[in-house]
Design a protein around this motif. Structure first.
Motif, mmCIF file in Angstrom:
data_model
loop_
_atom_site.group_PDB
_atom_site.id
_atom_site.type_symbol
_atom_site.label_atom_id
_atom_site.label_comp_id
_atom_site.label_asym_id
_atom_site.label_seq_id
_atom_site.Cartn_x
_atom_site.Cartn_y
_atom_site.Cartn_z
ATOM 1 N N SER A 2 -1.664 4.514 3.910
ATOM 2 C CA SER A 2 -2.067 3.781 2.720
ATOM 3 C C SER A 2 -1.241 4.220 1.509
ATOM 4 O O SER A 2 -0.867 5.384 1.392
ATOM 5 N N ASN A 6 -7.594 7.468 -0.224
ATOM 6 C CA ASN A 6 -8.876 7.055 0.336
ATOM 7 C C ASN A 6 -9.787 8.275 0.342
ATOM 8 O O ASN A 6 -9.422 9.323 -0.179
ATOM 9 N N GLY A 11 -2.936 9.038 -0.764
ATOM 10 C CA GLY A 11 -2.047 7.945 -0.417
ATOM 11 C C GLY A 11 -0.591 8.321 -0.651
ATOM 12 O O GLY A 11 -0.271 9.380 -1.207
#
Length: 175
Positions: A2, A6, A11
């Motif tokens: 990502s 998260n 990320g």
């Protein structure tokens, strides 16, 4: 992977900002210590120009990183060896940002009050020469550097503590 953080991992952008800052400081800190003992000649001027360039890059990365941090919070803090550990971790991160900005801003102001010009945010800035202010900002620059080194050391020791004593590999979240 990502791009944003998260709940369990950082990320790609957070990782990039973190490691760019770390790499910059690995260059900057020894370079700063090296500059202190150099005679004032062209070699010193050249090395100091690199030091300024790297410092401004770290400054911009830190600002972008702080803005980014407002929009994507850090992952959840897992585990706790003792009461207040989460507070200490957040305090250390806050102080890391604060000292990093203090080092760069005091370095910028030292140069500007030394009668030199710098390009900051695409604008050439000149201030009136003021030896006393230049020396005060240099002192702040030095003290903030030592504080930054101490906070970086604490940051690394905390990662090692988690790895070897708590058997938590928190480093993998930022790798």
């Amino acid at each position: 992977m990502s791009v944003l953080n998260n709940r369990s991992k950082y990320g790609l952008l957070s990782k990039l900002f973190h490691w760019l800052t770390a790499a910059g400081l690995i260059v900057q800190i020894p370079l700063g210590f090296y500059l202190v003992d150099l005679d004032f000649d062209q070699t010193r001027v050249d090395i100091e120009n690199y030091h300024i360039l790297f410092g401004l890059i770290i400054f911009y990365v830190a600002l972008i990183r702080l803005i980014f941090k407002l929009f994507t919070p850090a992952p959840d803090f897992k585990g706790s060896a003792f009461l207040g550990e989460k507070f200490i971790a957040r305090l250390n991160h806050l102080l890391l940002y604060l000292t990093l900005l203090t080092v760069t801003i005091s370095g910028i102001l030292k140069k500007l009050f030394n009668g030199e010009s710098l390009v900051i945010f695409f604008k050439k800035i000149n201030l009136t020469y003021n030896y006393e202010l230049s020396e005060q900002f240099y002192s702040i620059h030095i003290l903030a550097n030592y504080a930054l080194i101490g906070l970086i050391t604490l940051h690394i020791l905390a990662v090692l503590f988690h790895k070897f004593f708590l058997r938590e590999n928190i480093l993998k979240r930022i790798l």
